[in-house]
Each structure stands twice: as structure tokens, then as C-alpha cells.
Design a protein around this motif. Structure first.
Motif, PDB file in Angstrom:
ATOM      1  N   GLU A   3       0.757  -1.195   0.207  1.00  0.00           N
ATOM      2  CA  GLU A   3      -0.044   0.064   0.005  1.00  0.00           C
ATOM      3  C   GLU A   3       1.147   1.332  -0.110  1.00  0.00           C
ATOM      4  N   ILE A   4       1.929   1.117   0.767  1.00  0.00           N
ATOM      5  CA  ILE A   4       2.739   2.407   0.859  1.00  0.00           C
ATOM      6  C   ILE A   4       3.620   2.610  -0.339  1.00  0.00           C
ATOM      7  N   GLU A   5       4.089   1.380  -1.342  1.00  0.00           N
ATOM      8  CA  GLU A   5       4.685   1.617  -2.281  1.00  0.00           C
ATOM      9  C   GLU A   5       3.725   2.353  -3.550  1.00  0.00           C
ATOM     10  N   LYS A   6       2.515   2.258  -3.335  1.00  0.00           N
ATOM     11  CA  LYS A   6       1.642   2.863  -4.327  1.00  0.00           C
ATOM     12  C   LYS A   6       1.439   4.316  -4.058  1.00  0.00           C
ATOM     13  N   LEU A   7       1.776   4.815  -3.027  1.00  0.00           N
ATOM     14  CA  LEU A   7       1.497   6.229  -2.770  1.00  0.00           C
ATOM     15  C   LEU A   7       2.630   6.964  -3.347  1.00  0.00           C
ATOM     16  N   SER A   8       2.320   8.210  -3.892  1.00  0.00           N
ATOM     17  CA  SER A   8       3.002   9.327  -4.478  1.00  0.00           C
ATOM     18  C   SER A   8       4.076   9.779  -3.416  1.00  0.00           C
ATOM     19  N   ALA A  12       2.666  10.258   0.637  1.00  0.00           N
ATOM     20  CA  ALA A  12       3.364   9.689   1.610  1.00  0.00           C
ATOM     21  C   ALA A  12       3.831  10.589   2.697  1.00  0.00           C
ATOM     22  N   MET A  13       4.345  11.777   2.094  1.00  0.00           N
ATOM     23  CA  MET A  13       4.913  13.023   3.163  1.00  0.00           C
ATOM     24  C   MET A  13       3.629  13.557   3.808  1.00  0.00           C
ATOM     25  N   ARG A  14       2.478  13.701   3.250  1.00  0.00           N
ATOM     26  CA  ARG A  14       1.509  14.097   4.048  1.00  0.00           C
ATOM     27  C   ARG A  14       1.136  12.987   5.065  1.00  0.00           C
ATOM     28  N   GLU A  17       3.761  13.371   7.772  1.00  0.00           N
ATOM     29  CA  GLU A  17       3.580  14.498   8.862  1.00  0.00           C
ATOM     30  C   GLU A  17       2.406  14.290   9.571  1.00  0.00           C
ATOM     31  N   ALA A  18       1.215  13.495   9.158  1.00  0.00           N
ATOM     32  CA  ALA A  18       0.125  13.260  10.039  1.00  0.00           C
ATOM     33  C   ALA A  18       0.575  12.259  11.146  1.00  0.00           C
ATOM     34  N   THR A  19       1.166  11.138  10.763  1.00  0.00           N
ATOM     35  CA  THR A  19       1.625  10.360  11.760  1.00  0.00           C
ATOM     36  C   THR A  19       2.520  11.115  12.914  1.00  0.00           C
ATOM     37  N   VAL A  20       3.468  11.809  12.339  1.00  0.00           N
ATOM     38  CA  VAL A  20       4.385  12.359  13.382  1.00  0.00           C
ATOM     39  C   VAL A  20       3.691  13.173  14.398  1.00  0.00           C
ATOM     40  N   GLY A  21       2.505  14.105  13.976  1.00  0.00           N
ATOM     41  CA  GLY A  21       1.593  14.849  14.637  1.00  0.00           C
ATOM     42  C   GLY A  21       0.857  14.065  15.594  1.00  0.00           C
ATOM     43  N   LYS A  22       0.261  12.805  15.188  1.00  0.00           N
ATOM     44  CA  LYS A  22      -0.131  12.045  16.098  1.00  0.00           C
ATOM     45  C   LYS A  22       0.824  11.556  17.326  1.00  0.00           C
ATOM     46  N   LEU A  23       1.864  11.336  16.900  1.00  0.00           N
ATOM     47  CA  LEU A  23       2.707  10.662  17.903  1.00  0.00           C
ATOM     48  C   LEU A  23       3.108  11.979  18.820  1.00  0.00           C
TER      49      LEU A  23
END
Length: 78
Positions: A3-8, A12-14, A17-23
Motif C-alpha cells: 500500500e505504501i509503495e503505491k503512494l506518491s 506519503a509525506m502528508r 506528517e500526520a503520523t508524526v503529529g499523532k505521535l
């Protein structure tokens, strides 16, 4: 392809950034934090690979005698 490899790169950057924000909020449980960290690490790796690919493509642009782009050479492995 995962799934990740399919992301542009931008997608992936967006998500990264959202993942880091949640952490950073500290509101996730330990298990959720571990899962977020693992996903973030995979997203970072994907972004780095996409950047390397782009750099290789840019390096392969050939220039004419006057300095204008004259075409491209195929990058190895692409």
C-alpha cells in the motif's frame, strides 16, 4: 506492491506528517504509538527511495552545447 509503495511522494509525506503529529500529541496508547512509529518508518523509507529515484532521473538529463536540456538518458535500473 505494498500500500505504501503505491503512494506518491506527496501523499506519503502528508501521511508521514500526520503520523508524526499523532505521535507528538502523546495521546496514543503504547500499542498505537508503536504501530504509528512502524508506519512512519516505512513512509520515511518510501519517501527517501522516491527522492533518490528523482535525483537519478535529474542527473541523467543531458545538456546541449548551449546548456539547454537536449534529452534524457535512461537511468540504470529504472
Amino acid at each position: 506492491m505494498s500500500e505504501i509503495e503505491k503512494l506518491s511522494f506527496e501523499e506519503a509525506m502528508r501521511e508521514l506528517e500526520a503520523t508524526v503529529g499523532k505521535l507528538e500529541t502523546g495521546e496514543a496508547t503504547l500499542e498505537e504509538s508503536i504501530a504509528l512509529y512502524e508506519r512512519g518508518a516505512a513512509l520515511r523509507k518510501h519517501c527517501e527511495a522516491r527522492l533518490r529515484e528523482a535525483e537519478e532521473r535529474v542527473e541523467k538529463i543531458t545538456l546541449a552545447a548551449n546548456g539547454d536540456p537536449a534529452g534524457t538518458e535512461p537511468a540504470e535500473g529504472l
